[in-house]
Design a protein around this motif. Structure first.
Motif, PDB file in Angstrom:
ATOM      1  N   GLU A 250      42.412  51.975  51.152  1.00 18.86           N
ATOM      2  CA  GLU A 250      41.826  51.282  49.910  1.00 18.86           C
ATOM      3  C   GLU A 250      42.634  51.484  48.534  1.00 18.86           C
ATOM      4  O   GLU A 250      42.725  50.699  47.733  1.00 18.86           O
ATOM      5  CB  GLU A 250      40.456  51.721  49.698  1.00 18.86           C
ATOM      6  CG  GLU A 250      39.426  51.237  48.791  1.00 18.86           C
ATOM      7  CD  GLU A 250      38.262  51.611  48.498  1.00 18.86           C
ATOM      8  OE1 GLU A 250      37.965  52.609  47.789  1.00 18.86           O
ATOM      9  OE2 GLU A 250      37.260  50.931  48.849  1.00 18.86           O
ATOM     10  N   TYR A 256      39.660  42.724  50.313  1.00 19.36           N
ATOM     11  CA  TYR A 256      38.058  42.544  50.472  1.00 19.36           C
ATOM     12  C   TYR A 256      38.123  41.113  50.968  1.00 19.36           C
ATOM     13  O   TYR A 256      37.522  40.406  50.376  1.00 19.36           O
ATOM     14  CB  TYR A 256      37.311  42.874  49.014  1.00 19.36           C
ATOM     15  CG  TYR A 256      37.212  44.077  48.518  1.00 19.36           C
ATOM     16  CD1 TYR A 256      36.346  44.742  48.976  1.00 19.36           C
ATOM     17  CD2 TYR A 256      38.425  44.550  47.943  1.00 19.36           C
ATOM     18  CE1 TYR A 256      36.238  46.059  48.366  1.00 19.36           C
ATOM     19  CE2 TYR A 256      38.375  45.895  47.214  1.00 19.36           C
ATOM     20  CZ  TYR A 256      37.210  46.542  47.846  1.00 19.36           C
ATOM     21  OH  TYR A 256      37.057  47.915  47.375  1.00 19.36           O
ATOM     22  N   THR A 354      42.120  34.475  41.477  1.00 18.87           N
ATOM     23  CA  THR A 354      42.237  36.004  41.677  1.00 18.87           C
ATOM     24  C   THR A 354      41.202  36.779  40.796  1.00 18.87           C
ATOM     25  O   THR A 354      41.266  36.846  39.607  1.00 18.87           O
ATOM     26  CB  THR A 354      43.735  36.186  41.454  1.00 18.87           C
ATOM     27  OG1 THR A 354      44.712  35.420  42.104  1.00 18.87           O
ATOM     28  CG2 THR A 354      43.943  37.693  42.039  1.00 18.87           C
ATOM     29  N   GLU A 355      40.559  37.617  41.516  1.00 21.22           N
ATOM     30  CA  GLU A 355      39.545  38.463  40.998  1.00 21.22           C
ATOM     31  C   GLU A 355      40.346  39.821  40.462  1.00 21.22           C
ATOM     32  O   GLU A 355      41.049  40.309  41.494  1.00 21.22           O
ATOM     33  CB  GLU A 355      38.703  39.026  42.181  1.00 21.22           C
ATOM     34  CG  GLU A 355      37.634  37.955  42.367  1.00 21.22           C
ATOM     35  CD  GLU A 355      36.696  38.466  43.696  1.00 21.22           C
ATOM     36  OE1 GLU A 355      35.566  38.882  42.898  1.00 21.22           O
ATOM     37  OE2 GLU A 355      36.758  38.585  44.674  1.00 21.22           O
ATOM     38  N   PRO A 356      40.107  39.860  39.397  1.00 20.59           N
ATOM     39  CA  PRO A 356      41.084  41.344  38.663  1.00 20.59           C
ATOM     40  C   PRO A 356      40.426  42.646  39.373  1.00 20.59           C
ATOM     41  O   PRO A 356      41.216  43.340  39.371  1.00 20.59           O
ATOM     42  CB  PRO A 356      40.694  40.858  37.285  1.00 20.59           C
ATOM     43  CG  PRO A 356      39.704  40.130  37.018  1.00 20.59           C
ATOM     44  CD  PRO A 356      39.351  39.359  38.134  1.00 20.59           C
ATOM     45  N   ARG A 357      39.089  42.453  39.413  1.00 21.87           N
ATOM     46  CA  ARG A 357      38.504  43.613  40.048  1.00 21.87           C
ATOM     47  C   ARG A 357      37.777  43.189  41.320  1.00 21.87           C
ATOM     48  O   ARG A 357      36.538  43.455  41.534  1.00 21.87           O
ATOM     49  CB  ARG A 357      37.907  44.552  39.029  1.00 21.87           C
ATOM     50  CG  ARG A 357      38.476  44.921  37.962  1.00 21.87           C
ATOM     51  CD  ARG A 357      37.491  45.699  36.867  1.00 21.87           C
ATOM     52  NE  ARG A 357      36.982  44.866  36.036  1.00 21.87           N
ATOM     53  CZ  ARG A 357      36.161  45.073  34.976  1.00 21.87           C
ATOM     54  NH1 ARG A 357      36.065  46.588  34.685  1.00 21.87           N
ATOM     55  NH2 ARG A 357      35.615  44.460  34.282  1.00 21.87           N
ATOM     56  N   PRO A 358      38.329  43.098  42.489  1.00 19.76           N
ATOM     57  CA  PRO A 358      37.493  42.703  43.744  1.00 19.76           C
ATOM     58  C   PRO A 358      36.770  43.897  44.180  1.00 19.76           C
ATOM     59  O   PRO A 358      37.258  45.037  44.208  1.00 19.76           O
ATOM     60  CB  PRO A 358      38.780  42.213  44.607  1.00 19.76           C
ATOM     61  CG  PRO A 358      39.795  42.968  44.248  1.00 19.76           C
ATOM     62  CD  PRO A 358      39.890  43.236  42.689  1.00 19.76           C
ATOM     63  N   LYS A 359      35.468  43.517  44.727  1.00 18.12           N
ATOM     64  CA  LYS A 359      34.799  44.464  45.368  1.00 18.12           C
ATOM     65  C   LYS A 359      33.570  43.878  45.688  1.00 18.12           C
ATOM     66  O   LYS A 359      32.850  42.907  45.319  1.00 18.12           O
ATOM     67  CB  LYS A 359      34.336  45.638  44.497  1.00 18.12           C
ATOM     68  CG  LYS A 359      33.520  46.913  45.002  1.00 18.12           C
ATOM     69  CD  LYS A 359      33.086  47.635  44.182  1.00 18.12           C
ATOM     70  CE  LYS A 359      32.203  49.071  44.794  1.00 18.12           C
ATOM     71  NZ  LYS A 359      31.692  49.614  43.834  1.00 18.12           N
TER      72      LYS A 359
END
Length: 359
Positions: A250, A256, A354-359
């Motif tokens: 990770e 993700y 694009t997700e800058p903080r994917p979770k």
């Protein structure tokens, strides 16, 4: 790949003594009829005790094969079988000539097949929605009645162990926590439910409010779907359930994957005093976080027989013909939007971002 990871282990051992283990086993055999097979029961208990102490979680394993990062690593046959069913379900989902699939979930634990002795209002509402879907020749409805968890022998959804909170790659897609034969954690319904979610183009959840939240069985299924949102499809990357390797993976950068992204969903939440609106919002947030598409007109919360007697609640539903029609409209709205999404006319606006903080 990062190597400076810490795995916290602070909880005490939970291993049972033989006396405790045998006592728990014998609770299952309390019916006097088992006394006629006492010798056989004793032999089974002794074998179960040995498996508890020394047996593997998954006694049937095979080499993973060329589709995995480490082909020679061994994976449980049960996990591979579920994975194969998921792949088949996805192929069906992606087939433009296949019927449009709706997963219709009746979330109540109440059933006339067990001690309440009466059908739930949730079940009735879900059947109203099904009647709308059934009128369409090109639609296949998969009716998921979660009351089977209380009414049908051997039906169980084991609890989520929160592997994702250690590291997302430790949460495998599909879940590999079960079955655990040494612990007797078997008959996990999720092995069947994962492919049913994957096959669906649209999902409709009909649920009552139980103390301001969803019923326990629905919550158990929701928790176990965490692996559908970021879960790791290759357990060989983490050497099974190695938390240190998962943390390192990770920290090196996890992508993700959204395994249910793009499916539409609707929600019908009902109560009798409070909580329906909050529950409808909570379920909508949950499904949206998994990148499912909320459908306008398919999010409904209502009270049935507000602050009236429980004994007359079905009569209250009988009289509320407006609510019955609202539920049908939820089904109609979901159906219309799901068709459009399947044809590619509508998709999430952030699909290409694009997700800058994917979770």
């Amino acid at each position: 790949m990062p190597t400076n990871v810490t795995v916290r282990e602070e909880q005490p051992s939970v291993q049972l003594t033989k006396e405790q283990f045998v006592g728990r086993w014998r609770e299952r055999l309390a019916d006097p009829r088992f006394s006629d097979v006492a010798a056989a029961s004793d032999a089974v208990i002794e074998t179960a005790w040995d498996a508890y102490l020394h047996g593997p979680k998954s006694p049937r394993k095979v080499k993973a094969g060329p589709e995995f990062a480490h082909p020679d690593a061994e994976l449980a046959e049960e996990w591979l079988e579920t994975r194969q069913r998921i792949h088949e379900a996805k192929t069906h989902h992606d087939d433009p000539d296949a019927p449009l699939g709706i997963l219709l979930i009746s979330g109540s634990m109440r059933s006339n097949q067990t001690c309440p002795g009466e059908t739930s209002k949730t079940y009735r509402l879900a059947r109203l929605a099904q009647a709308v879907f059934d009128r369409e020749a090109d639609v296949h409805v998969d009716f998921l009645d979660l009351s089977l968890l209380t009414a049908e022998y051997g039906r169980i959804i084991h609890p989520c162990k929160a592997c994702a909170s250690t590291a997302m790659p430790l949460c495998h897609w599909p879940c590999s926590c079960y079955p655990n034969f040494a612990m007797g954690q078997v008959n996990d319904w999720m092995a069947e439910l994962y492919p049913r979610w994957v096959a669906a183009h649209g999902i409709l959840i009909v649920t009552p409010v139980n103390w301001y939240h969803v019923p326990a069985g629905l919550k158990a299924m929701m928790d176990r779907l965490v692996c559908a949102d970021g879960g790791n499809p290759d357990p060989t990357l983490t050497d099974g359930k190695d938390p240190a390797k998962a943390k390192a993976l990770e920290l090196a950068g996890w992508h993700y994957p959204r395994h249910l992204e793009g499916r539409t969903f609707g929600v019908v939440a009902h109560g009798d005093a409070a909580g329906a609106e909050t529950l409808r919002r909570s379920l909508t947030d949950w499904a949206s976080d998994m990148r499912l598409l909320p459908v306008e007109g398919a999010q409904l919360d209502r009270m049935i027989g507000y602050l009236g007697s429980y004994a007359r609640s079905h009569e209250a539903l009988d009289a509320d013909t407006a609510l019955q029609e609202e539920v049908r409209n939820v089904a109609r709205a979901l159906l219309l939007r799901t068709r459009e999404v399947r044809l590619g006319r509508i998709r999430r606006a952030d699909t290409q971002l694009t997700e800058p903080r994917p979770k």
